[in-house]
Structures are given as C-alpha cells and as structure tokens.
Scaffold this motif. Structure first.
Motif, mmCIF file in Angstrom:
data_model
loop_
_atom_site.group_PDB
_atom_site.id
_atom_site.type_symbol
_atom_site.label_atom_id
_atom_site.label_comp_id
_atom_site.label_asym_id
_atom_site.label_seq_id
_atom_site.Cartn_x
_atom_site.Cartn_y
_atom_site.Cartn_z
ATOM 1 N N LYS A 40 0.840 -1.189 0.000
ATOM 2 C CA LYS A 40 0.000 0.000 0.000
ATOM 3 C C LYS A 40 0.880 1.246 0.000
ATOM 4 O O LYS A 40 2.028 1.200 0.437
ATOM 5 N N VAL A 41 0.314 2.352 -0.470
ATOM 6 C CA VAL A 41 1.010 3.637 -0.407
ATOM 7 C C VAL A 41 1.396 3.888 1.055
ATOM 8 O O VAL A 41 0.591 3.690 1.959
ATOM 9 N N SER A 84 0.329 4.995 -5.798
ATOM 10 C CA SER A 84 -0.196 3.714 -6.251
ATOM 11 C C SER A 84 0.213 3.456 -7.704
ATOM 12 O O SER A 84 0.555 4.378 -8.441
ATOM 13 N N VAL A 103 1.241 -1.485 -5.997
ATOM 14 C CA VAL A 103 0.994 -0.588 -4.872
ATOM 15 C C VAL A 103 -0.450 -0.098 -4.939
ATOM 16 O O VAL A 103 -0.861 0.534 -5.903
ATOM 17 N N ARG A 104 -1.202 -0.405 -3.897
ATOM 18 C CA ARG A 104 -2.611 0.000 -3.797
ATOM 19 C C ARG A 104 -2.728 1.300 -2.997
ATOM 20 O O ARG A 104 -1.892 1.562 -2.143
ATOM 21 N N PRO A 105 -3.773 2.085 -3.263
ATOM 22 C CA PRO A 105 -3.973 3.324 -2.498
ATOM 23 C C PRO A 105 -4.187 3.062 -1.011
ATOM 24 O O PRO A 105 -4.534 2.025 -0.586
#
Length: 105
Positions: A40-41, A84, A103-105
C-alpha cells in the motif's frame, strides 16, 4: 482550541504512520523473494542481500524510476512507496533477476 486542532492533526498523522507496513524482500540465488509484492502507499520495501554476491535494485518503470545502487552481501536498503501503481524491479548485475510490485492506495 488551537492546541486541540494541532493534537487532532498529530493523531491523524500518527494513525496513518501506524498503518504503514514493511515488506522484506530477500536477494539470493539470482532471485528476489518474493517475486511478487503487493503493498500500500506508505509501506516500505526493505531489500535484504542474503547472498554472497552483490546485487542492485532498479526500476525503470515510468513514474517509479529508482536506482538503489549496488548492495553488498549482508546489507539492506529501503524504498518507501509514495504512490499507487505497478512497477518492475530488476538487478542490473544479474539480468535474470526480476520482481513485480503492485501498490494499492
């Protein structure tokens, strides 16, 4: 009142920081392990050279380009994820050494 606002803002920052994760990525045997990383971010990738040879962490993906340079055996480097998206990692010393980071928010 102003102190309460600042304290509230500090709590928000601390809450965000406490949710950040660390992902350890080994480098040995001409491979990154794991070869697929989902994060994640705000998370940090920690690259650990578990090998007897030097390695390098590079991404040439547009918008994510980074070169962490030569990493000697036993050393660690880190990269904090700021946005992201997805990018590929490669070792410029060993062309067969690749990994993918999402990479997800």
């Amino acid at each position: 009142m102003r102190a309460a606002i600042l304290l509230g803002m500090a709590g928000t920052v601390l809450a965000s920081a406490s949710h950040a994760g660390e992902h350890r990525i080994g480098m040995a045997g001409m491979a990154y392990a794991p070869a697929m990383i989902e994060a994640k971010v705000g998370d940090t990738l920690v690259f650990v050279n578990d090998d007897t040879e030097a390695h390098n962490v590079l991404t040439a993906t547009v918008g994510f380009s980074t070169d962490l340079g030569k990493q000697d055996p036993g050393s660690e480097t880190s990269l904090t994820l700021r946005k992201s998206g997805a990018f590929d990692l490669e070792c410029v010393i060993h062309e067969e050494m690749h990994a993918r980071v999402v990479v997800r928010p």
